[in-house]
Design a protein around this motif. Structure first.
Motif, PDB file in Angstrom:
ATOM      1  N   VAL A   9       0.837  -1.201   0.000  1.00 36.75           N
ATOM      2  CA  VAL A   9       0.000   0.000   0.000  1.00 36.75           C
ATOM      3  C   VAL A   9       0.871   1.251   0.000  1.00 36.75           C
ATOM      4  O   VAL A   9       0.659   2.189  -0.779  1.00 36.75           O
ATOM      5  CB  VAL A   9      -0.942   0.012   1.228  1.00 36.75           C
ATOM      6  CG1 VAL A   9      -1.724   1.323   1.282  1.00 36.75           C
ATOM      7  CG2 VAL A   9      -1.867  -1.192   1.187  1.00 36.75           C
ATOM      8  N   LEU A  10       1.881   1.258   0.865  1.00 35.35           N
ATOM      9  CA  LEU A  10       2.731   2.431   1.021  1.00 35.35           C
ATOM     10  C   LEU A  10       3.469   2.785  -0.265  1.00 35.35           C
ATOM     11  O   LEU A  10       3.627   3.964  -0.597  1.00 35.35           O
ATOM     12  CB  LEU A  10       3.740   2.188   2.148  1.00 35.35           C
ATOM     13  CG  LEU A  10       4.662   3.341   2.518  1.00 35.35           C
ATOM     14  CD1 LEU A  10       3.863   4.543   2.982  1.00 35.35           C
ATOM     15  CD2 LEU A  10       5.654   2.898   3.586  1.00 35.35           C
ATOM     16  N   PHE A  11       3.927   1.765  -1.002  1.00 34.17           N
ATOM     17  CA  PHE A  11       4.710   1.994  -2.213  1.00 34.17           C
ATOM     18  C   PHE A  11       3.881   1.863  -3.481  1.00 34.17           C
ATOM     19  O   PHE A  11       4.435   1.701  -4.573  1.00 34.17           O
ATOM     20  CB  PHE A  11       5.897   1.019  -2.268  1.00 34.17           C
ATOM     21  CG  PHE A  11       6.904   1.229  -1.171  1.00 34.17           C
ATOM     22  CD1 PHE A  11       6.927   2.386  -0.416  1.00 34.17           C
ATOM     23  CD2 PHE A  11       7.854   0.251  -0.890  1.00 34.17           C
ATOM     24  CE1 PHE A  11       7.856   2.576   0.591  1.00 34.17           C
ATOM     25  CE2 PHE A  11       8.797   0.426   0.114  1.00 34.17           C
ATOM     26  CZ  PHE A  11       8.791   1.588   0.864  1.00 34.17           C
ATOM     27  N   ASP A  12       2.597   1.929  -3.349  1.00 31.27           N
ATOM     28  CA  ASP A  12       1.692   1.866  -4.504  1.00 31.27           C
ATOM     29  C   ASP A  12       1.215   3.281  -4.828  1.00 31.27           C
ATOM     30  O   ASP A  12       0.562   3.931  -4.007  1.00 31.27           O
ATOM     31  CB  ASP A  12       0.496   0.962  -4.202  1.00 31.27           C
ATOM     32  CG  ASP A  12      -0.374   0.718  -5.428  1.00 31.27           C
ATOM     33  OD1 ASP A  12      -0.410   1.587  -6.331  1.00 31.27           O
ATOM     34  OD2 ASP A  12      -1.036  -0.328  -5.500  1.00 31.27           O
ATOM     35  N   ALA A  13       1.533   3.755  -6.017  1.00 28.97           N
ATOM     36  CA  ALA A  13       1.213   5.133  -6.387  1.00 28.97           C
ATOM     37  C   ALA A  13      -0.277   5.422  -6.334  1.00 28.97           C
ATOM     38  O   ALA A  13      -0.683   6.568  -6.100  1.00 28.97           O
ATOM     39  CB  ALA A  13       1.746   5.427  -7.791  1.00 28.97           C
ATOM     40  N   LYS A  14      -1.104   4.416  -6.512  1.00 30.98           N
ATOM     41  CA  LYS A  14      -2.550   4.619  -6.512  1.00 30.98           C
ATOM     42  C   LYS A  14      -3.139   4.659  -5.103  1.00 30.98           C
ATOM     43  O   LYS A  14      -4.273   5.109  -4.914  1.00 30.98           O
ATOM     44  CB  LYS A  14      -3.234   3.504  -7.311  1.00 30.98           C
ATOM     45  CG  LYS A  14      -2.862   3.496  -8.788  1.00 30.98           C
ATOM     46  CD  LYS A  14      -3.567   2.368  -9.522  1.00 30.98           C
ATOM     47  CE  LYS A  14      -3.212   2.358 -11.011  1.00 30.98           C
ATOM     48  NZ  LYS A  14      -3.876   1.253 -11.734  1.00 30.98           N
ATOM     49  N   ILE A  21       5.053   9.316   1.500  1.00 28.59           N
ATOM     50  CA  ILE A  21       6.324   9.077   0.806  1.00 28.59           C
ATOM     51  C   ILE A  21       7.433   9.936   1.394  1.00 28.59           C
ATOM     52  O   ILE A  21       8.576   9.483   1.538  1.00 28.59           O
ATOM     53  CB  ILE A  21       6.168   9.347  -0.704  1.00 28.59           C
ATOM     54  CG1 ILE A  21       5.213   8.333  -1.331  1.00 28.59           C
ATOM     55  CG2 ILE A  21       7.524   9.306  -1.404  1.00 28.59           C
ATOM     56  CD1 ILE A  21       5.674   6.898  -1.199  1.00 28.59           C
ATOM     57  N   GLN A  22       7.116  11.154   1.765  1.00 41.06           N
ATOM     58  CA  GLN A  22       8.138  12.048   2.312  1.00 41.06           C
ATOM     59  C   GLN A  22       8.713  11.541   3.631  1.00 41.06           C
ATOM     60  O   GLN A  22       9.790  11.977   4.047  1.00 41.06           O
ATOM     61  CB  GLN A  22       7.545  13.450   2.510  1.00 41.06           C
ATOM     62  CG  GLN A  22       7.301  14.190   1.206  1.00 41.06           C
ATOM     63  CD  GLN A  22       6.586  15.512   1.407  1.00 41.06           C
ATOM     64  OE1 GLN A  22       5.873  15.703   2.394  1.00 41.06           O
ATOM     65  NE2 GLN A  22       6.769  16.441   0.471  1.00 41.06           N
ATOM     66  N   ARG A  23       8.022  10.624   4.278  1.00 42.48           N
ATOM     67  CA  ARG A  23       8.505  10.052   5.539  1.00 42.48           C
ATOM     68  C   ARG A  23       9.138   8.672   5.354  1.00 42.48           C
ATOM     69  O   ARG A  23       9.460   8.005   6.335  1.00 42.48           O
ATOM     70  CB  ARG A  23       7.341   9.963   6.541  1.00 42.48           C
ATOM     71  CG  ARG A  23       6.879  11.324   7.035  1.00 42.48           C
ATOM     72  CD  ARG A  23       5.575  11.227   7.802  1.00 42.48           C
ATOM     73  NE  ARG A  23       5.208  12.489   8.424  1.00 42.48           N
ATOM     74  CZ  ARG A  23       4.677  13.531   7.788  1.00 42.48           C
ATOM     75  NH1 ARG A  23       4.450  13.448   6.477  1.00 42.48           N
ATOM     76  NH2 ARG A  23       4.379  14.645   8.430  1.00 42.48           N
TER      77      ARG A  23
END
Length: 259
Positions: A9-14, A21-23
């Protein structure tokens, strides 16, 4: 986190968003410290460079360069080298490669050489039409080799002379790089006149490919008849112009005597 699919989820652009992402820099650093950053996770994060989040992703990867293992360095180099078209390369890629090369010196000296060669090939290639890209690449190359030893840099000077004489190689980028390398070396040695003098005295000689590269004033000819690339030696390496009056009273060196 991996078990519960958090990274999916965290690395999924959608599904993710900018603030998350900034964290991610601290998350990546923690994964690296625990030796838990797998190729699959790095691939997921790298895929975000193809989205609107690319600037943040490149910044995080650059910030994490110090913590990457050699396999991560190789992964990112190959992604940039083989998956991004030449015309799409920009400062983000050059900055990341420069940082990866900078922090790889204690892990794999060959990797730093490989990154430097990548920059070099772009600079001297006749196929590189984007002058802004070449200038950006030249600056990152200079940043990367700035603190390399003088003996190693002499080889660069010789190769650049050969490139300038080669009609199949664009001369302007080579001359710009040559001037920049000489300038960087002069600035490095401004506090060390002996090193500067050594560079000048040992770099003289003929113009043949086998000779040692000449000093800074030998490259290029300017509109006034002088060298277009002439770089002055640091003040500390030049002969002093105004010396304070010594205690000797005449040219013979006899000391003055008071009556």
């Amino acid at each position: 986190m991996q078990t519960h699919g958090v990274f999916d989820v965290l690395f999924d652009a959608k599904k993710t968003h900018l603030q998350l992402i900034q964290r991610c820099d601290e998350i990546l650093k923690l994964l690296l410290q625990e030796d838990m950053l797998s190729d699959e996770l790095l691939q997921l994060f790298w895929a975000l460079t193809r989205t609107d989040l690319r600037l943040e992703v490149y910044k995080i990867l650059s910030d994490c360069s110090f913590y990457f293992k050699q396999k991560h360095l190789d992964f990112l180099y190959e992604k940039i080298r083989h998956e991004i078209p030449l015309e799409k390369l920009g400062m983000e890629e050059f900055t990341l490669l420069s940082e990866l090369g900078k922090y790889s010196k204690d892990k794999d000296a060959g990797f730093q050489e490989k990154v430097a060669q990548f920059f070099w090939d772009l600079i001297v290639s006749r196929d590189t039409k984007n002058l802004e890209l070449v200038d950006n690449c030249t600056q990152k190359y200079r940043d990367m080799v700035r603190y390399w030893g003088l003996e190693k840099k002499r080889g660069m000077f010789t190769r650049l002379q050969e490139c300038v004489r080669d009609p199949s190689t664009p001369s302007l980028p080579c001359l710009k790089l040559l001037k920049g390398l000489i300038q960087d070396e002069s600035e490095r040695t401004v506090q060390s006149p002996q090193t500067t003098s050594t560079m000048v005295s040992t770099s003289g000689g003929g113009g043949s490919a086998g000779a040692q590269p000449q000093g800074p004033s030998a490259y290029g000819v300017g509109a006034t008849g002088g060298s277009a690339l002439r770089t002055r030696l640091p003040d500390s390496a030049q002969a002093p112009q105004d010396q304070p009056q010594s205690a000797t009273g005449d040219a013979g060196g006899e000391p003055e005597t008071k009556s």
